[in-house]
Design a protein around this motif. Structure first.
Motif, short mmCIF file in Angstrom:
data_model
loop_
_atom_site.label_atom_id
_atom_site.label_comp_id
_atom_site.label_asym_id
_atom_site.label_seq_id
_atom_site.Cartn_x
_atom_site.Cartn_y
_atom_site.Cartn_z
N ASP A 45 8.73 -19.92 -8.26
CA ASP A 45 7.85 -21.05 -8.55
C ASP A 45 8.50 -21.98 -9.56
O ASP A 45 9.61 -21.71 -10.06
CB ASP A 45 6.51 -20.55 -9.08
N VAL A 47 9.07 -24.03 -13.11
CA VAL A 47 9.06 -23.58 -14.49
C VAL A 47 9.38 -24.75 -15.42
O VAL A 47 10.18 -25.63 -15.08
CB VAL A 47 10.07 -22.42 -14.69
N SER A 75 5.83 -20.85 -16.51
CA SER A 75 5.84 -21.15 -15.09
C SER A 75 4.45 -21.49 -14.59
O SER A 75 3.45 -21.28 -15.26
CB SER A 75 6.38 -19.95 -14.29
N GLN A 76 4.39 -21.98 -13.37
CA GLN A 76 3.14 -22.13 -12.66
C GLN A 76 2.80 -20.80 -11.99
O GLN A 76 3.52 -19.81 -12.12
CB GLN A 76 3.27 -23.25 -11.62
N LYS A 77 1.67 -20.75 -11.28
CA LYS A 77 1.26 -19.53 -10.58
C LYS A 77 1.75 -19.57 -9.13
O LYS A 77 1.81 -20.62 -8.52
CB LYS A 77 -0.26 -19.38 -10.58
N GLU A 78 2.06 -18.38 -8.63
CA GLU A 78 2.36 -18.26 -7.20
C GLU A 78 1.59 -17.08 -6.62
O GLU A 78 1.50 -16.02 -7.23
CB GLU A 78 3.84 -18.06 -6.93
N ASP A 101 -1.95 -13.36 -7.80
CA ASP A 101 -1.30 -14.50 -8.45
C ASP A 101 -0.37 -13.98 -9.54
O ASP A 101 -0.74 -13.07 -10.29
CB ASP A 101 -2.34 -15.42 -9.09
N TYR A 102 0.81 -14.59 -9.64
CA TYR A 102 1.79 -14.18 -10.66
C TYR A 102 2.23 -15.40 -11.47
O TYR A 102 2.35 -16.51 -10.94
CB TYR A 102 3.00 -13.52 -10.01
N LYS A 103 2.52 -15.16 -12.73
CA LYS A 103 2.94 -16.22 -13.62
C LYS A 103 3.88 -15.64 -14.68
O LYS A 103 3.60 -14.59 -15.26
CB LYS A 103 1.72 -16.85 -14.30
N GLU A 105 5.98 -16.12 -18.35
CA GLU A 105 5.89 -16.85 -19.61
C GLU A 105 6.64 -16.06 -20.67
O GLU A 105 6.72 -14.84 -20.59
CB GLU A 105 4.42 -17.01 -20.00
N LYS A 139 2.50 -12.15 -15.74
CA LYS A 139 1.06 -11.91 -15.59
C LYS A 139 0.71 -11.77 -14.11
O LYS A 139 1.24 -12.51 -13.28
CB LYS A 139 0.25 -13.06 -16.19
N ARG A 158 -0.37 -7.72 -17.59
CA ARG A 158 0.92 -8.37 -17.71
C ARG A 158 2.01 -7.34 -17.95
O ARG A 158 1.82 -6.37 -18.67
CB ARG A 158 0.92 -9.42 -18.83
#
Length: 282
Positions: A45, A47, A75-78, A101-103, A105, A139, A158
Protein backbone atom coordinates in the motif's frame (compact mmCIF):
# COMPACT_ATOMS: atom_id res chain seq x y z
CA UNK A 1 17.34 -1.47 25.75
CA UNK A 2 15.02 0.03 23.12
CA UNK A 3 14.12 2.93 25.42
CA UNK A 4 17.81 3.78 25.80
CA UNK A 5 18.34 3.82 22.04
CA UNK A 6 15.25 5.95 21.47
CA UNK A 7 16.61 8.47 23.99
CA UNK A 8 19.99 8.48 22.22
CA UNK A 9 18.47 9.06 18.80
CA UNK A 10 16.12 11.71 20.21
CA UNK A 11 19.15 13.47 21.69
CA UNK A 12 20.90 13.56 18.32
CA UNK A 13 17.69 14.77 16.69
CA UNK A 14 17.73 17.78 19.03
CA UNK A 15 21.48 18.49 18.97
CA UNK A 16 22.38 17.97 15.32
CA UNK A 17 19.78 20.35 13.86
CA UNK A 18 21.68 23.22 15.51
CA UNK A 19 24.48 22.43 13.05
CA UNK A 20 22.80 20.76 10.09
CA UNK A 21 19.52 19.09 9.27
CA UNK A 22 17.30 18.22 6.36
CA UNK A 23 13.52 18.01 6.79
CA UNK A 24 11.98 15.63 4.26
CA UNK A 25 8.60 14.33 3.23
CA UNK A 26 8.44 11.14 1.20
CA UNK A 27 5.58 9.33 -0.49
CA UNK A 28 5.73 5.89 -2.03
CA UNK A 29 4.92 2.23 -1.53
CA UNK A 30 5.63 -0.25 1.23
CA UNK A 31 5.18 -4.00 1.10
CA UNK A 32 5.11 -6.83 3.65
CA UNK A 33 5.68 -10.44 2.64
CA UNK A 34 5.08 -13.22 5.19
CA UNK A 35 2.58 -16.06 5.56
CA UNK A 36 2.41 -15.57 9.33
CA UNK A 37 -0.39 -13.02 8.77
CA UNK A 38 -2.61 -15.56 7.04
CA UNK A 39 -2.17 -14.61 3.40
CA UNK A 40 0.23 -16.00 0.83
CA UNK A 41 0.70 -12.98 -1.42
CA UNK A 42 2.26 -9.59 -0.67
CA UNK A 43 0.64 -6.84 1.37
CA UNK A 44 1.28 -3.55 -0.43
CA UNK A 45 0.00 0.00 0.00
CA UNK A 46 0.95 3.68 -0.08
CA UNK A 47 3.17 5.12 2.63
CA UNK A 48 4.18 8.58 3.91
CA UNK A 49 7.63 9.06 5.44
CA UNK A 50 8.51 12.08 7.62
CA UNK A 51 12.25 12.47 8.23
CA UNK A 52 14.92 14.57 9.90
CA UNK A 53 18.16 13.70 8.18
CA UNK A 54 21.77 14.60 7.45
CA UNK A 55 23.30 12.74 4.52
CA UNK A 56 26.92 13.77 5.11
CA UNK A 57 28.46 16.48 7.30
CA UNK A 58 32.20 16.94 7.75
CA UNK A 59 33.55 17.75 11.19
CA UNK A 60 35.16 21.18 10.81
CA UNK A 61 37.60 20.95 7.88
CA UNK A 62 38.60 17.29 8.29
CA UNK A 63 37.77 14.12 6.42
CA UNK A 64 35.73 12.86 9.36
CA UNK A 65 31.96 13.03 8.86
CA UNK A 66 28.70 12.05 10.46
CA UNK A 67 25.24 11.36 9.12
CA UNK A 68 21.90 10.43 10.59
CA UNK A 69 18.31 9.72 9.67
CA UNK A 70 15.24 9.69 11.91
CA UNK A 71 12.00 8.69 10.17
CA UNK A 72 8.38 8.08 11.05
CA UNK A 73 6.56 5.80 8.62
CA UNK A 74 2.78 5.81 8.21
CA UNK A 75 0.86 3.72 5.68
CA UNK A 76 -2.71 3.57 4.49
CA UNK A 77 -4.89 0.48 5.07
CA UNK A 78 -5.11 -2.47 2.74
CA UNK A 79 -7.68 -5.28 2.80
CA UNK A 80 -6.46 -8.86 2.43
CA UNK A 81 -8.35 -12.12 2.08
CA UNK A 82 -6.82 -14.67 4.46
CA UNK A 83 -6.29 -17.49 1.99
CA UNK A 84 -4.26 -19.40 4.61
CA UNK A 85 -7.12 -19.34 7.11
CA UNK A 86 -7.80 -22.78 8.62
CA UNK A 87 -11.60 -23.02 8.32
CA UNK A 88 -11.63 -26.24 10.40
CA UNK A 89 -11.63 -24.03 13.52
CA UNK A 90 -15.12 -22.86 12.53
CA UNK A 91 -18.09 -24.69 14.13
CA UNK A 92 -19.37 -25.52 10.65
CA UNK A 93 -16.38 -25.65 8.27
CA UNK A 94 -17.05 -24.09 4.85
CA UNK A 95 -15.10 -22.21 2.21
CA UNK A 96 -15.33 -19.10 4.40
CA UNK A 97 -12.27 -16.83 4.24
CA UNK A 98 -12.12 -13.75 6.48
CA UNK A 99 -10.98 -10.33 5.28
CA UNK A 100 -8.62 -8.19 7.38
CA UNK A 101 -7.37 -4.61 7.15
CA UNK A 102 -3.64 -4.06 7.67
CA UNK A 103 -1.66 -0.90 8.34
CA UNK A 104 2.06 -0.31 8.98
CA UNK A 105 3.36 2.45 11.25
CA UNK A 106 6.49 3.16 13.24
CA UNK A 107 9.93 4.68 13.80
CA UNK A 108 13.31 4.02 12.18
CA UNK A 109 16.61 5.66 13.08
CA UNK A 110 20.22 5.40 11.98
CA UNK A 111 23.46 7.12 13.05
CA UNK A 112 26.67 7.01 10.98
CA UNK A 113 30.27 8.10 11.49
CA UNK A 114 32.97 7.73 8.88
CA UNK A 115 35.84 9.14 6.88
CA UNK A 116 36.18 10.55 3.35
CA UNK A 117 38.91 8.56 1.64
CA UNK A 118 38.51 10.70 -1.47
CA UNK A 119 37.80 14.40 -0.96
CA UNK A 120 38.11 17.01 -3.69
CA UNK A 121 36.50 20.41 -4.31
CA UNK A 122 33.81 18.97 -6.57
CA UNK A 123 33.32 15.41 -5.27
CA UNK A 124 33.89 13.06 -2.33
CA UNK A 125 33.64 9.36 -1.47
CA UNK A 126 33.43 8.13 2.11
CA UNK A 127 32.90 4.96 4.12
CA UNK A 128 31.08 4.86 7.46
CA UNK A 129 29.93 2.45 10.10
CA UNK A 130 26.36 2.73 11.35
CA UNK A 131 24.07 1.76 14.20
CA UNK A 132 20.33 1.63 13.71
CA UNK A 133 17.02 0.75 15.31
CA UNK A 134 13.62 -0.08 13.80
CA UNK A 135 10.37 -0.03 15.75
CA UNK A 136 7.57 -0.57 13.23
CA UNK A 137 4.31 -2.33 13.96
CA UNK A 138 1.66 -3.83 11.71
CA UNK A 139 -1.94 -3.32 12.82
CA UNK A 140 -4.67 -5.76 11.82
CA UNK A 141 -8.39 -4.97 11.98
CA UNK A 142 -11.32 -7.30 11.46
CA UNK A 143 -13.92 -6.36 8.87
CA UNK A 144 -17.64 -6.42 9.65
CA UNK A 145 -18.37 -9.75 7.92
CA UNK A 146 -15.80 -11.80 9.85
CA UNK A 147 -17.12 -14.59 12.06
CA UNK A 148 -17.02 -14.74 15.85
CA UNK A 149 -14.41 -17.48 15.56
CA UNK A 150 -12.16 -15.15 13.56
CA UNK A 151 -12.65 -12.45 16.21
CA UNK A 152 -11.60 -15.00 18.83
CA UNK A 153 -8.50 -16.39 17.08
CA UNK A 154 -7.44 -13.27 15.14
CA UNK A 155 -8.61 -10.26 17.18
CA UNK A 156 -7.76 -6.67 16.33
CA UNK A 157 -4.13 -6.32 17.39
CA UNK A 158 -0.71 -5.18 16.29
CA UNK A 159 2.46 -7.10 15.52
CA UNK A 160 5.42 -5.25 17.06
CA UNK A 161 8.81 -5.48 15.38
CA UNK A 162 11.91 -4.34 17.26
CA UNK A 163 15.31 -4.73 15.62
CA UNK A 164 18.81 -3.35 16.13
CA UNK A 165 21.31 -3.22 13.31
CA UNK A 166 24.98 -2.57 12.64
CA UNK A 167 26.67 -2.24 9.29
CA UNK A 168 28.62 -0.25 6.72
CA UNK A 169 27.65 2.65 4.44
CA UNK A 170 29.31 4.05 1.32
CA UNK A 171 28.47 7.66 0.44
CA UNK A 172 29.44 9.96 -2.37
CA UNK A 173 28.56 13.25 -4.04
CA UNK A 174 29.48 15.09 -7.23
CA UNK A 175 29.10 18.80 -8.03
CA UNK A 176 27.25 18.83 -11.35
CA UNK A 177 26.98 22.62 -11.54
CA UNK A 178 27.96 25.46 -9.21
CA UNK A 179 24.97 24.98 -6.89
CA UNK A 180 23.72 21.51 -7.89
CA UNK A 181 25.07 18.34 -6.29
CA UNK A 182 24.25 14.71 -7.06
CA UNK A 183 24.37 12.36 -4.05
CA UNK A 184 24.19 8.60 -3.66
CA UNK A 185 24.58 6.12 -0.84
CA UNK A 186 24.43 2.41 -0.12
CA UNK A 187 24.06 0.74 3.29
CA UNK A 188 24.17 -2.93 4.27
CA UNK A 189 23.90 -4.36 7.76
CA UNK A 190 22.96 -7.23 10.03
CA UNK A 191 20.05 -7.00 12.42
CA UNK A 192 18.64 -8.85 15.38
CA UNK A 193 15.52 -8.40 17.47
CA UNK A 194 12.00 -9.65 18.19
CA UNK A 195 8.65 -9.96 16.44
CA UNK A 196 5.72 -10.14 18.86
CA UNK A 197 1.94 -10.24 18.86
CA UNK A 198 0.73 -12.09 21.93
CA UNK A 199 -2.95 -11.96 20.87
CA UNK A 200 -2.41 -14.06 17.75
CA UNK A 201 0.52 -16.16 18.97
CA UNK A 202 3.66 -14.52 17.56
CA UNK A 203 6.71 -14.28 19.83
CA UNK A 204 10.02 -14.83 18.04
CA UNK A 205 13.64 -13.80 18.39
CA UNK A 206 14.86 -13.08 14.87
CA UNK A 207 18.00 -12.32 12.88
CA UNK A 208 18.37 -10.98 9.39
CA UNK A 209 19.66 -8.32 7.03
CA UNK A 210 19.03 -4.65 6.29
CA UNK A 211 19.73 -2.70 3.11
CA UNK A 212 19.30 0.89 1.96
CA UNK A 213 19.84 2.64 -1.38
CA UNK A 214 19.74 6.46 -1.66
CA UNK A 215 19.92 8.69 -4.74
CA UNK A 216 19.32 12.43 -4.58
CA UNK A 217 19.99 15.91 -5.84
CA UNK A 218 20.58 19.06 -3.78
CA UNK A 219 19.95 22.53 -5.17
CA UNK A 220 21.64 25.22 -3.08
CA UNK A 221 20.08 28.63 -2.54
CA UNK A 222 22.96 29.63 -0.27
CA UNK A 223 26.44 28.14 -0.14
CA UNK A 224 29.12 30.38 1.36
CA UNK A 225 32.37 30.16 3.32
CA UNK A 226 32.98 32.48 6.27
CA UNK A 227 36.35 32.64 8.04
CA UNK A 228 35.87 33.24 11.78
CA UNK A 229 39.61 33.38 12.39
CA UNK A 230 39.74 30.25 14.55
CA UNK A 231 38.00 28.07 11.99
CA UNK A 232 35.80 28.60 8.91
CA UNK A 233 32.08 27.89 8.70
CA UNK A 234 29.98 27.26 5.62
CA UNK A 235 26.38 28.43 5.97
CA UNK A 236 24.18 26.57 3.48
CA UNK A 237 20.51 26.41 2.54
CA UNK A 238 19.22 23.96 -0.05
CA UNK A 239 16.28 22.04 -1.50
CA UNK A 240 16.58 18.28 -1.85
CA UNK A 241 14.86 15.70 -4.05
CA UNK A 242 15.49 11.99 -4.27
CA UNK A 243 14.59 8.34 -4.01
CA UNK A 244 15.04 5.84 -1.16
CA UNK A 245 14.73 2.06 -1.16
CA UNK A 246 14.90 0.14 2.13
CA UNK A 247 14.52 -3.55 2.92
CA UNK A 248 14.31 -5.45 6.20
CA UNK A 249 14.67 -9.27 6.02
CA UNK A 250 13.95 -11.36 9.13
CA UNK A 251 14.29 -15.13 9.24
CA UNK A 252 12.11 -17.80 10.87
CA UNK A 253 9.25 -15.92 12.52
CA UNK A 254 7.04 -18.39 14.45
CA UNK A 255 3.26 -18.18 14.79
CA UNK A 256 1.30 -20.43 17.15
CA UNK A 257 -2.33 -20.08 16.06
CA UNK A 258 -4.72 -22.83 14.92
CA UNK A 259 -6.55 -20.42 12.61
CA UNK A 260 -3.48 -19.95 10.39
CA UNK A 261 -2.22 -22.94 8.42
CA UNK A 262 1.50 -22.10 8.72
CA UNK A 263 3.66 -22.01 11.84
CA UNK A 264 6.87 -20.42 10.56
CA UNK A 265 7.92 -18.11 7.74
CA UNK A 266 10.38 -15.35 6.89
CA UNK A 267 9.32 -11.70 7.08
CA UNK A 268 10.33 -9.16 4.45
CA UNK A 269 9.42 -5.47 4.55
CA UNK A 270 10.28 -3.16 1.65
CA UNK A 271 9.87 0.60 1.50
CA UNK A 272 10.23 2.65 -1.70
CA UNK A 273 9.54 6.37 -1.88
CA UNK A 274 10.34 9.65 -3.58
CA UNK A 275 11.04 12.61 -1.31
CA UNK A 276 11.49 16.36 -1.30
CA UNK A 277 12.90 18.46 1.50
CA UNK A 278 14.69 21.56 2.68
CA UNK A 279 17.99 21.57 4.54
CA UNK A 280 20.44 23.89 6.24
CA UNK A 281 23.96 23.70 7.60
CA UNK A 282 26.54 25.85 9.38
Amino acid sequence: MSAVLVVIFSFFALIFPSFSAEFRYGYGTFSVKSKIFGFSDKLEDKVSVFSISEFHKNVLNTGLFYGYNLSYILSQKEKKILDLYNSSVEPFPTDYKPVMDYKLEGFDGQLETGYDFVKKDNYFLGIAGFLGISLPYIKNYNTKDNSQTTLKYLPDSRTKIKTYRVGVSVKGAYKLFQRIYLKSGLSYGWQTGKVKNSLIGINSSVNGEYGNVYAGIDIYLLKEKVDLGIFPISPQLYFSFGYVYEVWKLKDVNVNNNAISVNKDNLKIENRYLFSGIGYSF
